[in-house]
Design an enzyme around this catalytic site. Structure first.
Site, PDB file in Angstrom:
ATOM      1  N   THR A  70       0.821  -1.213   0.000  1.00 45.69           N
ATOM      2  CA  THR A  70       0.000   0.000   0.000  1.00 45.69           C
ATOM      3  C   THR A  70       0.858   1.268   0.000  1.00 45.69           C
ATOM      4  OG1 THR A  70      -1.239  -1.297   1.637  1.00 45.69           O
ATOM      5  CG2 THR A  70      -2.090   0.902   1.105  1.00 45.69           C
ATOM      6  N   TRP A  72       3.941   1.830  -0.813  1.00 48.11           N
ATOM      7  CA  TRP A  72       4.706   2.004  -2.052  1.00 48.11           C
ATOM      8  C   TRP A  72       3.791   2.522  -3.168  1.00 48.11           C
ATOM      9  CZ3 TRP A  72       7.356  -2.590  -5.094  1.00 48.11           C
ATOM     10  CH2 TRP A  72       8.262  -2.062  -6.025  1.00 48.11           C
ATOM     11  N   HIS A 131      -8.677  -0.548   2.486  1.00 46.54           N
ATOM     12  CA  HIS A 131      -8.425  -1.989   2.562  1.00 46.54           C
ATOM     13  C   HIS A 131      -9.740  -2.768   2.372  1.00 46.54           C
ATOM     14  CE1 HIS A 131      -4.304  -1.542   3.650  1.00 46.54           C
ATOM     15  NE2 HIS A 131      -4.476  -1.191   4.890  1.00 46.54           N
ATOM     16  N   ARG A 153      -0.061  -9.297  -3.060  1.00 51.13           N
ATOM     17  CA  ARG A 153       1.248  -9.932  -3.023  1.00 51.13           C
ATOM     18  C   ARG A 153       1.083 -11.348  -2.506  1.00 51.13           C
ATOM     19  NH1 ARG A 153       4.974  -7.386   1.935  1.00 51.13           N
ATOM     20  NH2 ARG A 153       6.829  -8.261   0.977  1.00 51.13           N
ATOM     21  N   TYR A 219       2.680  -6.892  -6.264  1.00 51.66           N
ATOM     22  CA  TYR A 219       3.907  -6.386  -5.642  1.00 51.66           C
ATOM     23  C   TYR A 219       5.152  -6.990  -6.299  1.00 51.66           C
ATOM     24  CZ  TYR A 219       7.119  -5.259  -1.761  1.00 51.66           C
ATOM     25  OH  TYR A 219       8.165  -4.790  -1.000  1.00 51.66           O
ATOM     26  N   ARG A 284      10.145  -1.929   5.822  1.00 50.01           N
ATOM     27  CA  ARG A 284      10.977  -2.969   6.423  1.00 50.01           C
ATOM     28  C   ARG A 284      11.961  -3.434   5.364  1.00 50.01           C
ATOM     29  NH1 ARG A 284      10.871  -8.557   7.921  1.00 50.01           N
ATOM     30  NH2 ARG A 284       9.301  -8.878   6.300  1.00 50.01           N
ATOM     31  N   LYS A 285      11.784  -4.692   4.884  1.00 53.48           N
ATOM     32  CA  LYS A 285      12.777  -5.208   3.935  1.00 53.48           C
ATOM     33  C   LYS A 285      12.312  -5.144   2.486  1.00 53.48           C
ATOM     34  CE  LYS A 285      15.307  -8.464   6.780  1.00 53.48           C
ATOM     35  NZ  LYS A 285      15.545  -9.889   7.018  1.00 53.48           N
ATOM     36  N   GLY A 286      10.999  -5.315   2.302  1.00 53.48           N
ATOM     37  CA  GLY A 286      10.465  -5.303   0.953  1.00 53.48           C
ATOM     38  C   GLY A 286      11.004  -6.420   0.070  1.00 53.48           C
TER      39      GLY A 286
END
Ligand code: A3P
Length: 318
Positions: A70, A72, A131, A153, A219, A284-286
């Site tokens: 979301t 991004w 959402h 995703r 994603y 976070r990490k993506g």
């Protein structure tokens, strides 16, 4: 206003009390409304939004299941629409988090009333995010031709992302037991905004029916082919890149909205949303497939089978 508020509250309370209910992984009571589960706070926001939202034809809605990208997608859309209005120094993304720039009706604007004052939303077109599953969103949009962009995703990565997010919000260590109970909720579907498959399928079917009003993004594809996906997004939103722009602008937007860049902006290191969540927790990490480091092969197999079963016959690849 207070009369309206009371009216909304009473109507919502009587509607909610008649719904099937269950308990989520963390003990929160969830209610099944139009095929998906919601806690009472977001459900009140949803009901208010459905009742009172006055869509404009040019509105753009960013939709997603939580933790599917979301933040991004919001950043990319803001950057796309603002690309000719700002220099690097006064860009909206430097001044606010994507969630501040693209508010959630059900979690913010309409949480307490069906008639919020939206005059502070000055962006044109107006940007909202949600959402909610598509069929629930459609009730609020009435017959508006506005554009909806959806991102989803791999369910396993969404689950692990959600676990990290929840622990960060609660300021607790990542406990395995919480991941396991969340996993069970994802599998049964009894999770806020779930079932996951119900959610994804609502937008998938919506996009199949009307490609001009619903854009369905993944994603993982945004990660593997960002240029292609960004151009697709720009075309869908009616602001395609010119040949000239393709040389620099596409790259600039991707760089501006990269996880690394957004994460390191001052506003995202120190700021908080209106509901008090630290901006930094949205980054976070993506990674794609990072969940395999947390889920056992049995867990992966079980959830993949559940999703496959529900996606069967839909032509949707996952
Ligand atoms: P991980 O927890 O797997 O790292 P949402 O925005 O829907 O809450 O989803 C959060 C997920 O998107 C997190 O995934 C987060 O790291 C990732 N994310 C946030 N901003 C991103 C960006 N600019 N590019 C890629 N991924 C991003």
């Amino acid at each position: 206003i207070s009369k309206n508020l009371r009216g909304d509250d009473e109507e919502n309370a009587s509607l909610i009390s008649a719904l099937p209910s269950d308990v989520g992984f963390d003990g929160t009571k969830l209610f099944k409304y139009q095929g998906c589960w919601h806690d009472s706070t977001s459900l009140q926001g949803i009901l208010n939004f459905q009742r009172g939202f006055k869509p404009q034809d040019t509105d753009i809605i960013v939709a997603s299941f939580p933790k599917c990208g979301t933040t991004w997608l919001k950043a990319l859309i803001v950057a796309l629409l603002e690309r000719s209005n700002h220099s690097c120094d006064d860009h909206p993304l430097l001044l606010d988090n994507p969630h501040g720039l693209v508010p959630f009706p059900e979690l913010r604007l309409f949480m307490e009333t069906s008639k919020p004052d939206l005059t502070s939303i000055t962006s044109s077109p107006r940007l909202f995010s949600t959402h909610m599953p598509l069929h629930t969103l459609r009730v609020a949009l009435k017959n508006s031709p506005c554009k909806i962009v959806y991102v989803w995703r791999d369910v396993k990565d969404a689950l692990v992302s959600f676990w990290y997010f929840k622990c960060a919000i609660l300021k607790i260590e990542e406990e395995r037991s919480m991941l396991e109970s969340m996993f069970d909720s994802f599998c049964s579907g009894v999770i806020n905004y779930g079932p996951f498959w119900e959610h994804v399928l609502s937008y998938w079917k919506g996009s199949m029916k009307d490609l001009k009003s619903v854009l369905f993004l993944k994603y993982e594809e945004l990660k593997t082919e960002p240029h292609v996906q960004l151009k697709k997004l720009a075309e869908f939103l009616g602001c395609p890149f010119t040949v000239e722009e393709e040389r620099g602008s596409v790259e600039e937007i991707l760089e501006l909205c990269s996880l690394r860049n957004l994460k390191n902006l001052e506003i995202n290191k120190t700021g908080r949303t209106t509901r008090g969540a630290a901006h930094k927790n949205f980054f976070r990490k993506g990674e794609v497939g990072g969940s395999k480091n947390y889920l056992t092969p049995q867990m992966e197999k079980r959830i993949d089978m559940i999703i496959a079963e529900h996606f069967q016959g839909s032509d949707l690849e996952f």
